[in-house]
Design a protein around this motif. Structure first.
Motif, short mmCIF file in Angstrom:
data_model
loop_
_atom_site.label_atom_id
_atom_site.label_comp_id
_atom_site.label_asym_id
_atom_site.label_seq_id
_atom_site.Cartn_x
_atom_site.Cartn_y
_atom_site.Cartn_z
N UNK A 138 0.81 -1.22 0.00
CA UNK A 138 0.00 0.00 0.00
C UNK A 138 0.85 1.28 0.00
N UNK A 139 1.78 1.40 0.95
CA UNK A 139 2.60 2.61 1.04
C UNK A 139 3.61 2.64 -0.11
N UNK A 140 4.09 1.46 -0.48
CA UNK A 140 5.06 1.37 -1.60
C UNK A 140 4.49 2.03 -2.85
N UNK A 141 3.19 1.77 -3.07
CA UNK A 141 2.54 2.31 -4.29
C UNK A 141 2.38 3.82 -4.20
N UNK A 142 2.37 4.36 -2.98
CA UNK A 142 2.03 5.78 -2.83
C UNK A 142 3.20 6.71 -2.56
N UNK A 143 4.21 6.23 -1.83
CA UNK A 143 5.13 7.21 -1.25
C UNK A 143 6.16 7.77 -2.22
N UNK A 144 6.49 9.03 -1.94
CA UNK A 144 7.56 9.71 -2.67
C UNK A 144 8.18 10.69 -1.68
N UNK A 145 9.51 10.74 -1.67
CA UNK A 145 10.17 11.65 -0.73
C UNK A 145 11.49 12.07 -1.36
N UNK A 146 11.50 13.31 -1.85
CA UNK A 146 12.63 13.79 -2.67
C UNK A 146 14.00 13.59 -2.01
N UNK A 147 14.19 13.92 -0.70
CA UNK A 147 15.54 13.75 -0.13
C UNK A 147 16.06 12.31 -0.19
N UNK A 148 15.14 11.35 -0.35
CA UNK A 148 15.57 9.94 -0.41
C UNK A 148 15.71 9.44 -1.86
N UNK A 149 15.64 10.34 -2.80
CA UNK A 149 15.65 9.98 -4.22
C UNK A 149 16.80 9.02 -4.57
N UNK A 150 17.99 9.31 -4.01
CA UNK A 150 19.18 8.48 -4.31
C UNK A 150 18.97 7.04 -3.86
N UNK A 151 18.11 6.86 -2.85
CA UNK A 151 17.85 5.50 -2.34
C UNK A 151 16.67 4.88 -3.08
N UNK A 152 15.60 5.66 -3.21
CA UNK A 152 14.35 5.08 -3.73
C UNK A 152 14.36 4.85 -5.25
N UNK A 153 15.41 5.36 -5.93
CA UNK A 153 15.45 5.04 -7.36
C UNK A 153 15.84 3.57 -7.59
N UNK A 154 16.33 2.92 -6.53
CA UNK A 154 16.60 1.47 -6.61
C UNK A 154 15.35 0.75 -6.09
N UNK A 155 14.71 0.02 -6.96
CA UNK A 155 13.41 -0.60 -6.63
C UNK A 155 13.44 -1.41 -5.34
N UNK A 156 14.48 -2.22 -5.18
CA UNK A 156 14.53 -3.09 -4.00
C UNK A 156 14.64 -2.28 -2.71
N UNK A 157 15.42 -1.20 -2.79
CA UNK A 157 15.59 -0.36 -1.59
C UNK A 157 14.30 0.40 -1.29
N UNK A 158 13.64 0.83 -2.35
CA UNK A 158 12.37 1.54 -2.16
C UNK A 158 11.36 0.61 -1.46
N UNK A 159 11.36 -0.67 -1.90
CA UNK A 159 10.42 -1.64 -1.32
C UNK A 159 10.77 -1.93 0.14
N UNK A 160 12.08 -2.10 0.42
CA UNK A 160 12.48 -2.39 1.81
C UNK A 160 12.14 -1.23 2.73
N UNK A 161 12.37 -0.03 2.21
CA UNK A 161 12.07 1.16 3.01
C UNK A 161 10.55 1.26 3.24
#
Ligand SMILES: C[S@@+](CC[C@H](N)C(=O)[O-])C[C@H]1O[C@@H](n2cnc3c(N)ncnc32)[C@H](O)[C@@H]1O
Length: 381
Positions: free
Chosen positions: A286-309
């Motif tokens: 649910x949150x994976x589909x919704x969240x975006x947070x610019x300061x974490x861009x360097x992390x969340x551009x990696x799919x697996x890290x975005x999912x773990x976060x």
């Protein structure tokens, strides 16, 4: 036996009949073995919708007040009698003869040693040998009494869950009867084992309600409960978002309810004012589909890290929400990740004090991540 023996036995037996009525949900049977010389004459009392006496190849309904008169009359004809009262977690034996009449409680759990099961090296809280009938019925134990290889992980998960319930039970305090609601119960393995633990081992009065929207698992759970004689369990086919229990539950539990079904379980617990909620989430989408947070861009551009976060954010958001509505929350890794990566347990105990800071934290997280969390959505409906 003489009249004096019969009278003495009556004192004990009257107590057993009261106990049978009081503990109807847990009662198994009363067997009576009249003895003449070396010959045995068995009788059995059962208690379903009505009281039944099975004696001399005739099974018939009897009134409660008739039972003793029937037994007393028979006792006069025989040399001795042994009466065994059996309920889940307790056995009481009366031995009656003209020499003596005595009553003793037998420890039904003492028959099995408390040593760890060599098969896994873990000392289980619910020793599989003790719960053999139950675990065989739910398909955890094979015919040879060993845990099936493909069920070892499942049983470990359940047993650890049960172990961690000890602290929750302590926190909510002693109650006359515990009502436990298993949200998204599936085939209810967790509830069956927890029921065994609470009744047979802790000797507590408890009732279980399993809720799931799948007809197949509800039918299967009902069948197993009936076969085991677990009369303190009911199973309801319903969507968690639409179900509200008739009475306040003591504990809502949920194990691996997929994605937002965990939020539905938490929301149900909050709605029903459950004294505690214990939930082990499953996947987090649910949150994976919704969240975006610019300061974490360097992390969340990696799919697996975005999912773990997202997993961590989801459970963190759930905890903050639970605190904001008055629960004290602890998060624990309840089992090794080698057993299952879905190993975070959310334990929430109601305190009656809403946490304003957590409410602010929750709202900040929502705004910062630009999300509309499922737990709140299910409570707003
Ligand atoms: C992975 S199974 C877990 C079952 C069980 N708790 C266990 O650990 O074995 C998830 C269960 O959630 C149920 N479920 C999912 N969404 C539901 C909903 N909205 N209402 C009721 N049950 C739901 C499914 O039918 C399924 O039985």
């Amino acid at each position: 036996m003489n009249k004096k023996t019969v009278q003495k036995t009556n004192l004990f037996f009257t107590g057993l009949l009261s106990r049978m009525e009081e503990n109807k949900l847990f009662f198994n049977d009363i067997t009576i073995n009249f003895k003449s010389g070396t010959k045995d004459f068995p009788a059995k009392i059962l208690y379903g919708d009505e009281i039944m006496l099975d004696y001399q190849a005739v099974k018939r309904t009897v009134e409660r007040d008739e039972i003793w008169d029937i037994i007393a009359e028979e006792m006069l004809k025989y040399d001795s009698a042994q009466i065994i009262y059996s309920e889940r977690g307790a056995k009481i034996v009366i031995d009656a003869s003209d020499k003596r009449v005595n009553m003793r409680h037998e420890d039904v759990t003492a028959e099995v040693s408390k040593t760890s099961v060599v098969q896994t090296g873990r000392e289980y809280v619910v020793n599989p040998a003790l719960a053999k009938d139950l675990l065989t019925e739910i398909g955890i134990l094979a015919k040879n009494g060993k845990i099936k290889n493909d069920k070892i992980r499942k049983y470990n998960q359940i047993d650890y869950f049960v172990e961690l319930m000890q602290g929750v039970l302590k926190e909510i305090g002693e109650r006359d009867e515990y009502v436990i609601l298993d949200a998204a119960c599936g085939k209810s393995y967790l509830s069956f084992v927890l029921n065994f633990y609470m009744r047979e081992i802790l000797k507590k009065r408890c009732r279980f309600i399993g809720v799931d929207y799948s007809e197949t698992v509800i039918t299967a759970s009902k069948r197993i409960a009936e076969k085991l004689g677990y009369n303190n369990m009911e199973f309801i086919q319903a969507d968690l978002t639409e179900y509200t229990p008739s009475a306040r539950p003591d504990i809502v539990i949920s194990l691996h309810a997929c994605d937002t079904a965990t939020d539905m379980a938490l929301a149900l617990g909050i709605r029903a004012k459950s004294r505690a909620i214990v939930s082990v989430p499953c996947c987090h989408k649910d949150i994976l589909k919704q969240y975006a947070y610019a300061p974490f861009e360097a992390i969340t551009r990696h799919g697996i890290l975005k999912a773990r976060l997202a997993d961590t954010l989801t459970d963190g958001i759930r905890a903050a929400y639970l605190e904001s509505v008055g629960y004290k929350v602890s998060m624990i890794e309840y089992i090794s990740p080698l057993e299952t990566p879905k190993n975070i347990m959310i334990r929430a105990v109601y305190t009656d004090r809403k946490n304003e800071k957590s409410a602010r934290d929750y709202n900040n997280l929502k705004e910062m991540l630009n999300v509309n969390p499922a737990i709140e959505r299910f409570l707003r409906r």
